[in-house]
Design a protein around this motif. Structure first.
Motif, PDB file in Angstrom:
ATOM      1  N   UNK A 220       0.826  -1.197   0.000  1.00 29.85           N
ATOM      2  CA  UNK A 220       0.000   0.000   0.000  1.00 29.85           C
ATOM      3  C   UNK A 220       0.869   1.259   0.000  1.00 29.85           C
ATOM      4  N   UNK A 221       1.937   1.237   0.794  1.00 33.17           N
ATOM      5  CA  UNK A 221       2.828   2.393   0.852  1.00 33.17           C
ATOM      6  C   UNK A 221       3.496   2.620  -0.506  1.00 33.17           C
ATOM      7  N   UNK A 222       3.917   1.531  -1.118  1.00 32.85           N
ATOM      8  CA  UNK A 222       4.525   1.651  -2.440  1.00 32.85           C
ATOM      9  C   UNK A 222       3.543   2.187  -3.465  1.00 32.85           C
ATOM     10  N   UNK A 223       2.297   1.723  -3.376  1.00 36.55           N
ATOM     11  CA  UNK A 223       1.275   2.214  -4.305  1.00 36.55           C
ATOM     12  C   UNK A 223       1.030   3.699  -4.112  1.00 36.55           C
ATOM     13  N   UNK A 224       0.988   4.131  -2.854  1.00 36.05           N
ATOM     14  CA  UNK A 224       0.762   5.554  -2.570  1.00 36.05           C
ATOM     15  C   UNK A 224       1.859   6.414  -3.177  1.00 36.05           C
ATOM     16  N   UNK A 225       3.097   6.007  -2.957  1.00 39.39           N
ATOM     17  CA  UNK A 225       4.215   6.779  -3.497  1.00 39.39           C
ATOM     18  C   UNK A 225       4.229   6.748  -5.020  1.00 39.39           C
ATOM     19  N   UNK A 226       3.971   5.597  -5.598  1.00 41.50           N
ATOM     20  CA  UNK A 226       4.013   5.485  -7.058  1.00 41.50           C
ATOM     21  C   UNK A 226       2.977   6.399  -7.707  1.00 41.50           C
ATOM     22  N   UNK A 227       1.750   6.386  -7.182  1.00 44.37           N
ATOM     23  CA  UNK A 227       0.700   7.215  -7.775  1.00 44.37           C
ATOM     24  C   UNK A 227       0.916   8.692  -7.464  1.00 44.37           C
ATOM     25  N   UNK A 228       1.385   8.998  -6.248  1.00 44.39           N
ATOM     26  CA  UNK A 228       1.618  10.404  -5.897  1.00 44.39           C
ATOM     27  C   UNK A 228       2.725  11.000  -6.756  1.00 44.39           C
TER      28      UNK A 228
ATOM     29  N   UNK B  52     -13.888  -8.871 -11.894  1.00 46.34           N
ATOM     30  CA  UNK B  52     -12.621  -9.362 -11.348  1.00 46.34           C
ATOM     31  C   UNK B  52     -12.507  -9.025  -9.868  1.00 46.34           C
ATOM     32  N   UNK B  53     -12.939  -7.812  -9.500  1.00 46.12           N
ATOM     33  CA  UNK B  53     -12.931  -7.443  -8.082  1.00 46.12           C
ATOM     34  C   UNK B  53     -13.854  -8.345  -7.272  1.00 46.12           C
ATOM     35  N   UNK B  54     -15.026  -8.650  -7.828  1.00 39.62           N
ATOM     36  CA  UNK B  54     -15.956  -9.540  -7.128  1.00 39.62           C
ATOM     37  C   UNK B  54     -15.357 -10.935  -6.969  1.00 39.62           C
ATOM     38  N   UNK B  55     -14.694 -11.421  -8.008  1.00 41.67           N
ATOM     39  CA  UNK B  55     -14.064 -12.740  -7.929  1.00 41.67           C
ATOM     40  C   UNK B  55     -13.027 -12.765  -6.813  1.00 41.67           C
TER      41      UNK B  55
ATOM     42  N   UNK C 268      -6.712   1.253  -6.832  1.00 42.32           N
ATOM     43  CA  UNK C 268      -5.414   0.621  -6.569  1.00 42.32           C
ATOM     44  C   UNK C 268      -5.401  -0.041  -5.195  1.00 42.32           C
ATOM     45  N   UNK C 269      -5.811   0.702  -4.184  1.00 38.47           N
ATOM     46  CA  UNK C 269      -5.795   0.161  -2.826  1.00 38.47           C
ATOM     47  C   UNK C 269      -6.757  -1.023  -2.691  1.00 38.47           C
ATOM     48  N   UNK C 270      -7.928  -0.900  -3.274  1.00 38.77           N
ATOM     49  CA  UNK C 270      -8.885  -2.002  -3.198  1.00 38.77           C
ATOM     50  C   UNK C 270      -8.340  -3.233  -3.914  1.00 38.77           C
TER      51      UNK C 270
ATOM     52  N   UNK D 283      -7.658  -6.751  -1.998  1.00 38.78           N
ATOM     53  CA  UNK D 283      -8.309  -7.999  -2.392  1.00 38.78           C
ATOM     54  C   UNK D 283      -7.298  -9.030  -2.862  1.00 38.78           C
ATOM     55  N   UNK D 284      -6.231  -8.567  -3.495  1.00 42.52           N
ATOM     56  CA  UNK D 284      -5.192  -9.480  -3.955  1.00 42.52           C
ATOM     57  C   UNK D 284      -4.531 -10.191  -2.789  1.00 42.52           C
ATOM     58  N   UNK D 285      -4.302  -9.450  -1.686  1.00 44.63           N
ATOM     59  CA  UNK D 285      -3.636 -10.028  -0.521  1.00 44.63           C
ATOM     60  C   UNK D 285      -4.622 -10.754   0.408  1.00 44.63           C
ATOM     61  N   UNK D 286      -5.886 -10.337   0.376  1.00 47.05           N
ATOM     62  CA  UNK D 286      -6.858 -10.924   1.299  1.00 47.05           C
ATOM     63  C   UNK D 286      -7.481 -12.191   0.767  1.00 47.05           C
ATOM     64  N   UNK D 287      -7.304 -12.468  -0.542  1.00 48.54           N
ATOM     65  CA  UNK D 287      -7.950 -13.620  -1.156  1.00 48.54           C
ATOM     66  C   UNK D 287      -7.446 -14.948  -0.599  1.00 48.54           C
TER      67      UNK D 287
END
Length: 456
Positions: free
Chosen positions: A28-36, A272-275, A446-448, A452-456
């Motif tokens: 999540x931290x990496x995603x925040x920095x990448x998008x910012x 895909x998100x629902x899956x 991105x965060x969602x 979901x990728x990690x929580x699956x």
């Protein structure tokens, strides 16, 4: 015994946090920095539109264009598409139900997931491999008719809506129907898709495939992100049809805008998100207990969840795209469609991350099963005795990096595509403020997606 959904159709292939040994907070931290950082760079250095589908690019040798446009190539690819479909039909109609039948895997793995890398690498090659296009051309030749035209003109008001509905029907079959892995389900889809495609083509010509065929539209959307395109896509002259290599985002900027385009990307991303969501511990321990033991309630809950996910993705995007000033009410209504192409990289990145191991590993099993579609000992390609490799799953750190990288790359490319289109459409005073809501929504996607990728 008919294979269960878990044996045949489960489209997760993503594993849980034990399979992705990267802490969620780091991702999540990496995603925040990448998008910012990407948005800051765009705001400071990208102040004029740069993405143009008619940009010169790097022209490929003339023989490439001749080969791509050659009648022999089209015929060969069409015959290949029909032959592969016929081979899968042998397994669906003549094979024995069970885990060794490759028809469900061909449908849910090789077609649905495999179309993404195929279209990214080769462009819209599905237009030539598609069995319904090939059969439509054969029917037109027998009837001495022009394949480009039909009995009627395709209604412009329909746009992509028929394709969106077809895609919704497919994802519902895979993710919410009572028994998606049953051979009966595969048979109905095979026959229905071929019949609808050929009749639709005869009725409305080539436009049917470009707007109403669900798999053709799906492939075309992904192929818009391919590095290969035409020198001038809008022209039909030989020189303008020259195949070139150019910035994939410039090709993406040329994705045709039409009614229903937001619905198409919402179905692809929302499903895909629902899956992913159905593989989380929350769904398995909380929601699933509500319908456990009742097939009817299971279909109802999953159907409502699927529709809710698709509806939420589409509604949030529409609201964010319209949240800008300096435009007329007509322009505001058109903004979601004009910006919908920016979701395609997000769809590709998330689908790639979500289904990566599914495609690589279950894809191998499917090909091995299809070597003998009727369980008669056939093995014309000599692959029936092979065992699938699970090398990717055995290297979880590499798998985690690949999946997180796919998600982040897709979202950064989506931000770039949206930014370029916004500064092309919005008044100068609203170039940045006008897209803030859209940027926030993309950060949320991105965060969602990572969660979901990690929580699956």
């Amino acid at each position: 015994m008919t294979p269960s959904r878990n044996d045949v159709v489960v489209a997760h292939g993503i594993g849980g946090s034990t399979d992705l040994p990267v802490p969620l907070e780091y991702a999540m931290l990496g995603a925040t920095w990448a998008l910012a950082i990407s948005f800051a760079v765009l705001a400071l250095a990208w102040r004029r539109p740069k993405l143009d589908p008619r940009s010169p690019g790097a022209a490929l040798p003339p023989w490439v264009t001749r080969a791509v446009d050659g009648a022999a190539t089209h015929t060969a690819l069409g015959v290949l598409g029909v032959a592969i479909t016929g081979w899968v039909a042998l397994a669906a109609f003549g094979g024995e139900p069970g885990p060794t039948n490759g028809a469900p895997g061909a449908f849910y793995v090789l077609l649905w997931v495999g179309l993404v890398p195929l279209s990214l690498v080769c462009g819209h090659v599905w237009a030539y491999v598609s069995p319904v296009r090939a059969l439509h051309h054969a029917a037109c030749r027998a009837l001495r008719r022009d394949p480009a035209t039909g009995v009627w003109t395709y209604p412009e008001r329909l746009g992509y809506w028929p394709a969106a509905l077809g895609l919704l029907a497919f994802v519902w079959t895979e993710l919410a129907s009572p028994d998606p892995g049953a051979l009966t389900t595969i048979r109905v889809w095979l026959v229905g898709y071929v019949v609808a495609g050929v009749l639709g083509g005869l009725a409305f010509g080539r436009r049917w495939f470009e707007r109403a065929d669900p798999f053709d539209v799906y492939a075309a959307f992904v192929a818009a992100l391919s590095p290969f395109g035409r020198r001038d896509p809008a022209s039909s002259t030989p020189q303008a049809r020259r195949v070139v290599a150019r910035n994939p985002l410039s090709n993406l900027a040329g994705l045709p805008v039409d009614h229903g385009i937001v619905a198409v990307v919402a179905v692809l991303l929302g499903s895909t998100a629902f899956d992913s969501a159905t593989g989380t511990s929350w769904w398995l321990t909380e929601v699933q207990t509500w319908y456990a033991g009742s097939p009817v309630l299971a279909v109802a809950y999953r159907s409502l969840g699927l529709l809710a996910a698709i509806g939420a993705v589409g509604a949030v995007f529409v609201l964010a795209a319209r949240a800008t000033g300096g435009v007329t009410s007509v322009q505001r209504r058109e903004l979601p469609s004009e910006l919908a192409h920016s979701l395609v990289p997000i769809v590709v990145g998330y689908v790639g991350a979500h289904y990566l191991t599914y495609l690589v590993e279950k894809g191998q099993r499917t090909l091995i099963a299809l070597a003998d579609p009727l369980d008669r000992g056939w093995d014309p390609l000599g692959i029936g005795g092979l065992a699938p490799s699970y090398w990717l799953s055995e290297h979880p750190h590499l798998l985690a990096v690949l999946k997180v990288g796919l998600v982040l790359t897709g979202h950064v490319l989506g931000v770039i595509a949206a930014h370029d289109r916004c500064i092309r459409l919005l008044p100068r005073a609203h170039h940045l403020t006008g897209q803030l809501a859209l940027m926030l929504v993309m950060v949320g996607y991105t965060f969602l997606g990572l969660f979901l990728l990690f929580a699956g």
